[in-house]
Write a protein that holds these residues in place. Structure first.
Motif, PDB file in Angstrom:
ATOM      1  N   PRO A 191       0.263  -2.573   6.565  1.00  9.40           N
ATOM      2  CA  PRO A 191       1.228  -3.228   5.675  1.00  9.40           C
ATOM      3  C   PRO A 191       2.487  -2.401   5.420  1.00  9.40           C
ATOM      4  O   PRO A 191       3.579  -2.971   5.270  1.00  9.40           O
ATOM      5  CB  PRO A 191       0.428  -3.412   4.375  1.00  9.40           C
ATOM      6  CG  PRO A 191      -0.996  -3.401   4.803  1.00  9.40           C
ATOM      7  CD  PRO A 191      -1.064  -2.466   5.953  1.00  9.40           C
TER       8      PRO A 191
ATOM      9  N   LEU B  74       5.194 -11.567   2.455  1.00  9.61           N
ATOM     10  CA  LEU B  74       4.149 -10.550   2.324  1.00  9.61           C
ATOM     11  C   LEU B  74       3.071 -10.742   3.390  1.00  9.61           C
ATOM     12  O   LEU B  74       2.584  -9.767   3.972  1.00  9.61           O
ATOM     13  CB  LEU B  74       3.528 -10.611   0.926  1.00  9.61           C
ATOM     14  CG  LEU B  74       4.436 -10.234  -0.246  1.00  9.61           C
ATOM     15  CD1 LEU B  74       3.703 -10.400  -1.573  1.00  9.61           C
ATOM     16  CD2 LEU B  74       4.945  -8.802  -0.112  1.00  9.61           C
TER      17      LEU B  74
ATOM     18  N   ALA C 205       6.067  -3.764   6.440  1.00 13.25           N
ATOM     19  CA  ALA C 205       7.155  -3.921   5.470  1.00 13.25           C
ATOM     20  C   ALA C 205       8.423  -3.219   5.950  1.00 13.25           C
ATOM     21  O   ALA C 205       9.535  -3.746   5.814  1.00 13.25           O
ATOM     22  CB  ALA C 205       6.728  -3.368   4.110  1.00 13.25           C
TER      23      ALA C 205
ATOM     24  N   VAL D 216       1.968  -8.059   6.472  1.00 14.50           N
ATOM     25  CA  VAL D 216       0.597  -7.619   6.751  1.00 14.50           C
ATOM     26  C   VAL D 216       0.218  -7.931   8.191  1.00 14.50           C
ATOM     27  O   VAL D 216      -0.388  -7.105   8.890  1.00 14.50           O
ATOM     28  CB  VAL D 216      -0.386  -8.288   5.768  1.00 14.50           C
ATOM     29  CG1 VAL D 216      -1.824  -7.911   6.116  1.00 14.50           C
ATOM     30  CG2 VAL D 216      -0.081  -7.885   4.332  1.00 14.50           C
TER      31      VAL D 216
ATOM     32  N   ALA E  42       2.421  -5.551  -0.144  1.00  9.06           N
ATOM     33  CA  ALA E  42       1.724  -5.930   1.090  1.00  9.06           C
ATOM     34  C   ALA E  42       0.405  -5.177   1.219  1.00  9.06           C
ATOM     35  O   ALA E  42      -0.588  -5.731   1.705  1.00  9.06           O
ATOM     36  CB  ALA E  42       2.615  -5.649   2.297  1.00  9.06           C
TER      37      ALA E  42
END
Length: 343
Positions: free
Chosen positions: A263, A248, A267, A252, A47
């Motif tokens: 990111p 992904l 995540a 972000v 990411a």
């Protein structure tokens, strides 16, 4: 000044917390937490790489999972032929991802907007079906990896080594992103998103700057794929599928576009929510979808914007208007007088 101070301490504090995860897992007797933490770090690295083109340059790449899969197959195919040297696998991973990113970027960056999204998606699907067609390497069933990548003094066999390798690579990459964001190249890259015509008028190549960022992003995502292959001991075409690219992008967006730590935080939040919902029901996607929508609506701009909102001082109390003198006409606007009368 106070906000800059908070951001300066956010990076070391976050990585100190992440470094404590293996020790806490050992104390609790839960090795699964190390595996989950390694997976989070690997996807955070991917990411972070995507944020270079999505957050900095404003390019919505819907095919970044392609590089994740290429990194996995760089390990899997070389291991299949008995090449377990990690440095060789890393070199092949970087070379393949850089070459593919250069070719794909040269084609995709001729377009913008929905055209760029669709072409990146098309290339990712092309590599996905290519991996499915490789029957010798498992085809749709994937390829088992029996030998972990060996880097001489250490190898990536087991969750603990992969966790620390991912932690170190993510830390170095985050520091590099911080430097890049403030560098002249990073400023020009962000300017290509804000006003590409002005960047072109100043003598910089918008295409060249974006292509360089896209290649660097693809290579870093490929390194994340190499780590993922060692964590799962498996290389599968599903790693290249478009839902992985979508995940992904969601990471972000949750963390905050253009923010270096965004990111990573995205995540962590996304994968922890996923594990929590999976433990509740097998139909966990029914919960995951609305949760992501709510987060995107409430925390506009990601976690960085949310923290700024929390640190915002309370609004000042309205100043009282002096009463109108006897015989003097009140000159306030009619809407203000109506509000006062209704109150």
């Amino acid at each position: 000044m106070q906000e800059h101070k908070h951001r300066r301490w956010a990076l070391p504090l976050l990585f100190l917390v992440l470094a404590a995860v293996p020790f806490v897992a050992q104390w609790l007797g839960e090795p699964f937490y190390v595996t989950l933490g390694a997976r989070i770090l690997i996807y955070a690295l991917a990411a972070l790489a995507l944020n270079l083109v999505l957050g900095f340059a404003g390019l919505v790449s819907f095919g970044h999972a392609m590089f994740l899969g290429l990194g996995c197959y760089a390990v899997g195919i070389l291991s299949y032929y008995g090449f377990g040297n990690g440095w060789l696998q890393l070199a092949v991973c970087i070379a393949v991802c850089a070459l593919v990113a250069l070719i794909v970027g040269t084609v995709c960056l001729r377009t913008s907007g929905i055209g760029f999204i669709m072409i990146t998606l098309a290339f990712a699907q092309m590599f996905y079906f290519l991996a499915v067609s490789l029957r010798e390497y498992g085809g749709d069933d994937g390829l088992n990896i029996y030998d972990a990548s060996s880097f001489g003094l250490f190898d990536l066999g087991g969750s603990q080594p992969v966790y620390w390798a991912a932690w170190a690579v993510l830390l170095v990459s985050s520091l590099a992103m911080l430097r890049l964001r403030r560098s002249p190249f990073g400023m020009i890259l962000r300017a290509t998103h804000a006003n590409p015509r002005r960047v072109d008028a100043l003598g910089y190549s918008v295409f060249g700057v974006r292509l360089t960022a896209y290649v660097a992003s693809g290579v870093l995502t490929g390194v994340a794929g190499l780590l993922l292959a060692n964590l799962t001991a498996f290389a599968s075409p599903s790693y290249m599928s478009w839902p992985v690219s979508g995940e992904l992008i969601v990471m972000v967006v949750i963390g905050g576009l253009g923010n270096v730590l965004g990111p990573i935080v995205g995540a962590i939040a996304y994968l922890l929510m996923e594990e929590a919902f999976k433990s509740m029901t097998q139909h966990w996607m029914l919960l995951m979808g609305p949760a992501v929508v709510i987060i995107a609506m409430v925390a506009k701009g990601g976690y960085a914007n949310s923290l700024a909102w929390l640190r915002r001082p309370p609004p000042a109390a309205p100043t009282a208007q002096p009463p109108a003198a006897d015989g003097q006409k009140d000159r306030r606007p009619p809407d203000a007088l109506a509000k006062e009368a209704s109150a």
